[in-house]
Structures are given as structure tokens and as C-alpha cells.
Design a protein around this motif. Structure first.
Motif, PDB file in Angstrom:
ATOM      1  N   VAL A  29      37.225   0.813 -57.043  1.00 23.71           N
ATOM      2  CA  VAL A  29      36.718   0.268 -58.309  1.00 23.71           C
ATOM      3  C   VAL A  29      35.188   0.329 -58.343  1.00 23.71           C
ATOM      4  O   VAL A  29      34.599   0.607 -59.393  1.00 23.71           O
ATOM      5  N   ALA A  30      34.523   0.138 -57.205  1.00 28.25           N
ATOM      6  CA  ALA A  30      33.062   0.242 -57.164  1.00 28.25           C
ATOM      7  C   ALA A  30      32.606   1.674 -57.460  1.00 28.25           C
ATOM      8  O   ALA A  30      31.636   1.892 -58.196  1.00 28.25           O
ATOM      9  N   VAL A  31      33.312   2.671 -56.904  1.00 28.78           N
ATOM     10  CA  VAL A  31      32.970   4.074 -57.157  1.00 28.78           C
ATOM     11  C   VAL A  31      33.164   4.410 -58.635  1.00 28.78           C
ATOM     12  O   VAL A  31      32.303   5.034 -59.266  1.00 28.78           O
ATOM     13  N   VAL A  32      34.293   3.993 -59.197  1.00 31.94           N
ATOM     14  CA  VAL A  32      34.547   4.251 -60.625  1.00 31.94           C
ATOM     15  C   VAL A  32      33.478   3.563 -61.471  1.00 31.94           C
ATOM     16  O   VAL A  32      32.951   4.155 -62.421  1.00 31.94           O
ATOM     17  N   GLY A  33      33.131   2.321 -61.098  1.00 30.17           N
ATOM     18  CA  GLY A  33      32.067   1.613 -61.826  1.00 30.17           C
ATOM     19  C   GLY A  33      30.747   2.351 -61.742  1.00 30.17           C
ATOM     20  O   GLY A  33      30.010   2.442 -62.724  1.00 30.17           O
ATOM     21  N   GLY A  34      30.456   2.916 -60.563  1.00 27.17           N
ATOM     22  CA  GLY A  34      29.223   3.679 -60.397  1.00 27.17           C
ATOM     23  C   GLY A  34      29.213   4.945 -61.228  1.00 27.17           C
ATOM     24  O   GLY A  34      28.187   5.321 -61.789  1.00 27.17           O
ATOM     25  N   LEU A  35      30.351   5.627 -61.328  1.00 26.82           N
ATOM     26  CA  LEU A  35      30.439   6.844 -62.136  1.00 26.82           C
ATOM     27  C   LEU A  35      30.270   6.544 -63.616  1.00 26.82           C
ATOM     28  O   LEU A  35      29.669   7.327 -64.360  1.00 26.82           O
ATOM     29  N   VAL A  36      30.793   5.423 -64.034  1.00 20.34           N
ATOM     30  CA  VAL A  36      30.736   5.057 -65.452  1.00 20.34           C
ATOM     31  C   VAL A  36      29.411   4.405 -65.821  1.00 20.34           C
ATOM     32  O   VAL A  36      28.825   4.723 -66.852  1.00 20.34           O
ATOM     33  N   GLY A  37      28.921   3.495 -64.954  1.00 22.59           N
ATOM     34  CA  GLY A  37      27.756   2.705 -65.344  1.00 22.59           C
ATOM     35  C   GLY A  37      26.548   2.818 -64.457  1.00 22.59           C
ATOM     36  O   GLY A  37      25.625   2.013 -64.592  1.00 22.59           O
ATOM     37  N   GLY A  38      26.540   3.762 -63.517  1.00 23.68           N
ATOM     38  CA  GLY A  38      25.394   3.897 -62.632  1.00 23.68           C
ATOM     39  C   GLY A  38      25.292   2.719 -61.672  1.00 23.68           C
ATOM     40  O   GLY A  38      26.290   2.065 -61.374  1.00 23.68           O
ATOM     41  N   PRO A  39      24.069   2.430 -61.201  1.00 24.49           N
ATOM     42  CA  PRO A  39      23.900   1.334 -60.238  1.00 24.49           C
ATOM     43  C   PRO A  39      24.450  -0.021 -60.710  1.00 24.49           C
ATOM     44  O   PRO A  39      25.113  -0.706 -59.937  1.00 24.49           O
ATOM     45  N   PRO A  40      24.233  -0.421 -61.969  1.00 24.92           N
ATOM     46  CA  PRO A  40      24.845  -1.687 -62.394  1.00 24.92           C
ATOM     47  C   PRO A  40      26.381  -1.610 -62.377  1.00 24.92           C
ATOM     48  O   PRO A  40      27.057  -2.593 -62.089  1.00 24.92           O
ATOM     49  N   GLY A  41      26.919  -0.428 -62.634  1.00 24.35           N
ATOM     50  CA  GLY A  41      28.366  -0.235 -62.609  1.00 24.35           C
ATOM     51  C   GLY A  41      28.933  -0.406 -61.211  1.00 24.35           C
ATOM     52  O   GLY A  41      30.047  -0.905 -61.033  1.00 24.35           O
ATOM     53  N   ILE A  42      28.153   0.019 -60.206  1.00 18.79           N
ATOM     54  CA  ILE A  42      28.593  -0.175 -58.821  1.00 18.79           C
ATOM     55  C   ILE A  42      28.706  -1.666 -58.524  1.00 18.79           C
ATOM     56  O   ILE A  42      29.698  -2.124 -57.939  1.00 18.79           O
ATOM     57  N   ALA A  43      27.689  -2.414 -58.932  1.00 11.84           N
ATOM     58  CA  ALA A  43      27.695  -3.864 -58.677  1.00 11.84           C
ATOM     59  C   ALA A  43      28.864  -4.539 -59.389  1.00 11.84           C
ATOM     60  O   ALA A  43      29.598  -5.332 -58.796  1.00 11.84           O
ATOM     61  N   ILE A  44      29.041  -4.204 -60.643  1.00  6.96           N
ATOM     62  CA  ILE A  44      30.134  -4.808 -61.415  1.00  6.96           C
ATOM     63  C   ILE A  44      31.482  -4.340 -60.871  1.00  6.96           C
ATOM     64  O   ILE A  44      32.409  -5.133 -60.700  1.00  6.96           O
ATOM     65  N   GLY A  45      31.588  -3.049 -60.583  1.00  8.26           N
ATOM     66  CA  GLY A  45      32.837  -2.511 -60.033  1.00  8.26           C
ATOM     67  C   GLY A  45      33.170  -3.121 -58.683  1.00  8.26           C
ATOM     68  O   GLY A  45      34.331  -3.419 -58.387  1.00  8.26           O
ATOM     69  N   GLY A  46      32.161  -3.332 -57.835  1.00  5.56           N
ATOM     70  CA  GLY A  46      32.387  -3.966 -56.535  1.00  5.56           C
ATOM     71  C   GLY A  46      32.884  -5.392 -56.682  1.00  5.56           C
ATOM     72  O   GLY A  46      33.797  -5.816 -55.971  1.00  5.56           O
TER      73      GLY A  46
END
Length: 129
Positions: A29-46
Motif C-alpha cells: 500500500v505504501a508503494v501504491v501510495g507513492g506511485l499515485v501521490g509521490g512522497p506524501p502518498g508514501i506516508a499516507i499509504g504506509g
């Protein structure tokens, strides 16, 4: 078995191969968040992945005393033999007396905890926490 339950009750928990599942879900989920939203997406996905992983693995971590009590008789016998090998030089009159002797001796406690860790990892394929 009562002695081992007393010794292990303080700090030990076993996770029967479910830790990897929580980590896999969190990472994915962190990787998908990073692909979709960049660095903030990684944090949210994590964060979302961590919560999802925790939910998926809830109830998979059991206290060691509970696992010991649920072991089949032959496995309890193996633990008994390993325990007696550590405690063979002690002189005791009852389970309560033996427990008191062991709980007052940090070295014996550590030896029993190490024995339990090795048993759960090697014999049952579990991960100790």
C-alpha cells in the motif's frame, strides 16, 4: 508447564508466520501510495497499509502461556524434558517452590526463555516477539 507459563508470561509473544503478511500489506500500500501521490502518498499509504495489515493480523499473536497450554501432550513432554535439563541441579518440593526459586534467579529465567525461544522457532516455525 505452569513454571514455563510463569516465566514466559512477562514478555514473550509468538506470531505464527503472520508478521510477513502485515509487512507485505503495509509495503504494498505504501508503494501504491507513492506511485499515485509521490512522497506524501508514501506516508499516507504506509499509514493506511499499516492499519490494514494490523487489522488483517489481529488475533494472530498469542501469548506464549496460551500456546503452551494448547500444545499436544507429546510437545509438552518435549518442553518438559528441555526444562528438566536446565533445572536438574535444583532441589525443590512443589511447583510453587520451584517457581519461586526460578523467578528469583535471573540466570535460570533467561535460560528458560532462551529454551522456549529456540523451541518455538525451530520446532513450531513461529516468530517470537
Amino acid at each position: 508447564m505452569k513454571l514455563l507459563c510463569s516465566v514466559s508470561q512477562k514478555k514473550m509473544k509468538a506470531a505464527f508466520k503472520y508478521s510477513w503478511l502485515g509487512g507485505l500489506v503495509t509495503g504494498t500500500v505504501a508503494v501504491v501510495g507513492g506511485l499515485v501521490g509521490g512522497p506524501p502518498g508514501i506516508a499516507i499509504g504506509g499509514a493506511v497499509g499499516g492499519l490494514l495489515g494490523a487489522w488483517m493480523t489481529s488475533g494472530k499473536f498469542k501469548p506464549v502461556p496460551e500456546i503452551i497450554r494448547e500444545l499436544p501432550a507429546d510437545e509438552q513432554e518435549r518442553l518438559f524434558i528441555n526444562t528438566i535439563a536446565i533445572l536438574r541441579n535444583l532441589s525443590w518440593t512443589s511447583v510453587e517452590h520451584l517457581t519461586m526459586l526460578v523467578m528469583g534467579n535471573k540466570t535460570l529465567q533467561e535460560q528458560l526463555v532462551d529454551m522456549l525461544n529456540n523451541y518455538f522457532i525451530k520446532e513450531l516455525g513461529s516468530e517470537m516477539k
